[in-house]
Design a protein around this motif. Structure first.
Motif, PDB file in Angstrom:
ATOM      1  N   GLY A   1      52.367  45.611  -2.618  1.00 43.23           N
ATOM      2  CA  GLY A   1      52.461  44.846  -3.854  1.00 43.23           C
ATOM      3  C   GLY A   1      51.099  44.361  -4.299  1.00 43.23           C
ATOM      4  N   ARG A   2      50.304  43.884  -3.346  1.00 41.11           N
ATOM      5  CA  ARG A   2      48.949  43.445  -3.682  1.00 41.11           C
ATOM      6  C   ARG A   2      48.100  44.610  -4.154  1.00 41.11           C
ATOM      7  N   ALA A   3      48.233  45.758  -3.487  1.00 42.57           N
ATOM      8  CA  ALA A   3      47.472  46.941  -3.905  1.00 42.57           C
ATOM      9  C   ALA A   3      47.841  47.346  -5.330  1.00 42.57           C
TER      10      ALA A   3
ATOM     11  N   LEU B   1      65.688  44.897  -6.880  1.00 43.88           N
ATOM     12  CA  LEU B   1      66.553  46.071  -6.830  1.00 43.88           C
ATOM     13  C   LEU B   1      66.719  46.569  -5.399  1.00 43.88           C
ATOM     14  N   LEU B   2      65.616  46.625  -4.665  1.00 47.53           N
ATOM     15  CA  LEU B   2      65.677  47.102  -3.284  1.00 47.53           C
ATOM     16  C   LEU B   2      66.525  46.168  -2.428  1.00 47.53           C
TER      17      LEU B   2
ATOM     18  N   LEU C   1      60.738  44.039   3.102  1.00 44.69           N
ATOM     19  CA  LEU C   1      60.383  43.742   1.714  1.00 44.69           C
ATOM     20  C   LEU C   1      59.207  42.778   1.643  1.00 44.69           C
ATOM     21  N   ARG C   2      59.191  41.810   2.561  1.00 46.87           N
ATOM     22  CA  ARG C   2      58.105  40.824   2.600  1.00 46.87           C
ATOM     23  C   ARG C   2      56.772  41.526   2.878  1.00 46.87           C
ATOM     24  N   ILE C   3      56.787  42.431   3.834  1.00 47.76           N
ATOM     25  CA  ILE C   3      55.562  43.162   4.172  1.00 47.76           C
ATOM     26  C   ILE C   3      55.133  44.048   3.005  1.00 47.76           C
ATOM     27  N   ALA C   4      56.080  44.754   2.399  1.00 50.23           N
ATOM     28  CA  ALA C   4      55.761  45.629   1.264  1.00 50.23           C
ATOM     29  C   ALA C   4      55.174  44.822   0.116  1.00 50.23           C
TER      30      ALA C   4
ATOM     31  N   GLU D   1      58.136  49.866   2.000  1.00 45.41           N
ATOM     32  CA  GLU D   1      59.360  49.179   2.419  1.00 45.41           C
ATOM     33  C   GLU D   1      60.187  50.066   3.345  1.00 45.41           C
ATOM     34  N   ARG D   2      60.311  51.349   3.014  1.00 42.51           N
ATOM     35  CA  ARG D   2      61.083  52.270   3.854  1.00 42.51           C
ATOM     36  C   ARG D   2      60.382  52.504   5.191  1.00 42.51           C
TER      37      ARG D   2
END
Length: 765
Positions: A288-290, A338-339, A280-283, A266-267
């Protein structure tokens, strides 16, 4: 892939999207879950694993007989009375006076019962220099260590009055107290220090206090929730302290790792110029999938412990599985919420000298808004060499790991004896050795639990006497063999000191003689009589035998299911096979280090250990399951990034370089945290804990460096496009891949910004 109609797929992306849209609800549900799990668990209480369920073979049968009979065996204690220089014999008046003084002193404490003199029980050594005063502690044996202090002081008082003699106490209660005093805080200190160590490493990795606190906070809440769940589940699968310690270790490691993977991505996307929602969507869709693939793989690996048939292993496996599942769910639900809530405040509490802003600015200047390819100069240099000479790199790295793994061929496993576990650091260990020298096997005799319809029947008494005599005449024991009757329960305890003493190989041969020769010829001739043989030596042998039988099914289960998960997650037969091979190589290297250091003693002093000639029985299988699961964390994360770059149009070599270099920072940080946490357990006083800590730390270090940084890219470079090979006859398999690059996700997000509903998306992992 940049088509605006392309919708982002996947459970992780959908969960992350929902959490961002319902931020407070996601955080509230998580906190409610943690509170409810802990509250219900506390109210339900914890059911502990019974001693009889911890054992296998004859030791299990013996424990079950005692348990069913309701016999609460007291904690037995022994006082060694021994001439220091050999000038005083047991027949001398001074020696007799000391024995009498011991009997009187311990009796006056009011804490003991059944005090016996060596002159009545014939517990006098053959050279006449040593004798044993024996007695039992009153009350529950589990708490005897709390009541033994007055008895120890009474024995010390007698010692002061007889300077020419050595008068020392040893037994279950005195050992319990000694170990609690010396090592009671060992585990707690290790567990408490693990959190600040992880936090310190995260501070260095992120350069900001809030960003570092988020993964630790989520890991701790996952652990707290799992503690409550363990209490609830214990009513179906009993738990124990070992399972709790392993759960905390695994929970902290994977909990921090999963958040680290997610937060770093995300960062990274925000540093590349994405808006917070898109980042956030990309993360969610990538890291998230990983996390989900990795978490499911780790859960499957932990589930392998359920096939051992040993209650302690089953408890460890179930506890570890639960904490991984909870940490995984928290990472893909409450973390994005939270992020989203924190926004730019996640950068609060920056550490000035780490210059996070400078790192990001440099990345943008060098990469036109994307810093990832410049992320690791060290690994960029390593990858340049590996990708230029993949075959040589493969041969050198694989050869080195095979050489490290070579000592594992001669691995010897056993339950460690007292002197192996603690060395000579404690006076009671020296007492243990003196008792064994004077009375071989006397400190840990074999125990024959004899159950008959009538324990006082003449044929039973004759068989007991014959067993007692043949145990000595056969050479299995030097005596004295003691018999203790429980008339009301029709049970007899027969205590047989084994020739070989604390040498478990020699004592094991004596045990085999008792089981295979002496027992059939005596007790075995009485119809309906049961006579399982238990004790430390028997327990070690039976535990080894049961684990040996469990190794094949556990290994097969873990390997096959991990293979299937990788096959479905990456839709590549090649990736699935290489993943398994590389993980097995990593585990083999860890085994080799364990054997070299702790069995042979090579370099043991460097880690504050000793070469004790064996590996603790439970460790190899435990390490295999834990390491096979945890190593998939890095593997899934790195390969996912390589695949993502390949789908974005890069060549295989470019994708490999991009995937390894851009994940180097997060993998290194995660590995450093794991190594540091595991190394803390390597500092404990017990050799078994040192073995566990060193084995885990070494394996993770090898996995994050040689495996992920050299072998994986070398193998993938050599395979080229064959990395993504899936035979046509396997195309029917479910498609659990994600095919979106970050650009596609960003485009999809911006195009559908006004329509946040995910209805109509195809649901895959």
């Amino acid at each position: 892939m940049g088509n605006a109609d392309k919708r982002v797929r996947g459970i992780a992306a959908r969960a992350g999207g929902w959490s961002v849209r319902h931020r407070w609800a996601a955080v509230g549900i998580w906190l409610l879950f943690v509170v409810l799990a802990m509250g219900i668990g506390s109210a339900a209480g914890t059911v502990e694993v019974k001693e009889s369920d911890q054992l296998g073979g004859e030791t299990h049968t013996a424990a079950r007989i005692v348990e069913d009979a309701g016999i609460d065996e007291p904690a037995g204690e022994t006082v060694l009375v021994q001439s220091k220089d050999g000038s005083v014999k047991a027949t001398d008046a001074e020696f007799r006076a000391a024995v009498t003084a011991v009997v009187t002193a311990v009796g006056k404490t009011g804490e003991v019962t059944d005090v016996t003199s060596p002159y009545d029980t014939d517990t006098i050594s053959k050279d006449g220099r040593s004798a044993l005063v024996q007695f039992d502690m009153r009350g529950d044996s589990d708490t005897a260590g709390e009541r033994v202090e007055p008895v120890l002081k009474a024995v010390e008082g007698v010692q002061k009055e007889h300077s020419s003699l050595r008068i020392e106490e040893i037994g279950g209660a005195s050992m319990m107290k000694t170990f609690d005093d010396a090592f009671g805080d060992d585990f707690q200190q290790a567990e408490y220090s693990a959190v600040p160590v992880a936090l310190g490493i995260l501070l260095i990795a992120f350069g900001a206090l809030v960003a570092a606190l988020v993964p630790v906070a989520l890991a701790i809440t996952a652990i707290v929730a799992t503690i409550g769940l363990m209490s609830i589940v214990s009513h179906f699968q009993p738990m124990d302290d070992t399972a709790s310690s392993v759960m905390l270790l695994v929970g902290l490691a994977v909990g921090v790792d999963y958040c680290l993977f997610y937060l770093r991505r995300e960062r990274e996307e925000r540093a590349a110029g994405r808006d917070p929602e898109t980042a956030l969507r990309i993360a969610a869709a990538t890291s998230g999938r990983a996390v989900i693939v990795s978490g499911v793989t780790v859960c499957v690996a932990m589930a392998g412990m359920l096939f051992t048939g040993l209650a302690t292993f089953e408890a460890m496996g179930l506890a570890s599985l639960m904490v991984v599942a909870v940490a995984m769910i928290g990472s893909v639900t409450v973390l994005p919420a939270l992020l989203s809530l924190l926004g730019h405040r996640v950068e609060k509490g920056r550490i000035p000298f780490l210059h996070p802003d400078k790192r990001r600015r440099n990345g943008k200047e060098n990469g036109g808004g994307r810093s990832t390819d410049e992320g690791s100069r060290f690994w960029t240099a390593v990858l340049r060499v590996v990708l230029a000479r993949p075959a040589i790199s493969l041969v050198v790295a694989a050869g080195a790991l095979l050489a490290i793994a070579a000592p594992a061929v001669g691995m010897k496993t056993q339950n460690l004896t007292l002197d192996q576990e603690f060395g000579d650091s404690l006076p009671i260990v020296q007492t243990y050795n003196r008792v064994n020298d004077a009375f071989p096997g006397g400190s840990e005799p074999a125990e024959v639990i004899v159950k008959a319809d009538d324990i006082n029947a003449s044929e039973v008494k004759s068989a007991l006497q014959a067993f007692k005599e043949q145990a000595v005449s056969s050479g299995a024991s030097l005596g004295p063999v003691e018999i203790k009757l429980h008339d009301a329960q029709n049970i007899a305890y027969v205590y047989v000191p084994l020739v070989g003493g604390s040498d478990l190989d020699k004592a094991g041969a004596s045990l085999d003689k008792l089981r295979d020769e002496v027992r059939p010829a005596t007790l075995g001739k009485v119809d309906g009589l049961q006579a399982p043989i238990t004790g430390q030596v028997a327990g070690s042998k039976d535990f080894n035998d049961q684990l040996a039988g469990a190794v094949a099914p556990v290994f097969a289960f873990v390997v096959v299911f991990a293979f299937l998960l990788m096959l479905l997650s990456f839709r590549s037969l090649t990736i699935a096979i290489t993943s398994i091979v590389l993980n097995l190589l990593s585990v083999g290297a860890a085994y080799g280090i364990l054997v070299a250091v702790f069995q042979h003693g090579w370099g043991a002093s460097l880690v504050g250990a000793e070469g004790v000639g064996a590996i603790i029985t439970w460790l190899p299988l435990f390490l295999f399951v834990i390491l096979f699961g945890l190593s998939m964390d890095y593997h899934v994360f790195v390969v996912s990034r390589i695949r993502e770059a390949r789908l974005r149009g890069r060549s295989t070599n470019e994708a490999i370089k991009h995937g390894v270099v851009t994940t180097a920072g997060v993998v290194t940080s995660a590995a450093v945290i794991m190594v540091a946490v595991f190394a803390i357990f390597g500092t404990l006083s017990m050799q078994s804990m040192k073995q566990m800590g060193v084995g885990l730390a070494a394996a993770v270090l090898i996995d994050a460096t040689i495996i992920r940084g050299v072998l994986l890219p070398a193998v993938m470079a050599l395979l080229g496009e064959r990395n993504w090979y899936l035979p046509k006859w396997l195309h029917w398999l479910p498609d659990l891949t994600h095919d979106e690059s970050s650009e596609a996700i960003a485009t999809s997000t911006s195009t559908t910004a006004t329509t946040r509903d995910d209805d109509g998306e195809r649901l895959t992992v």
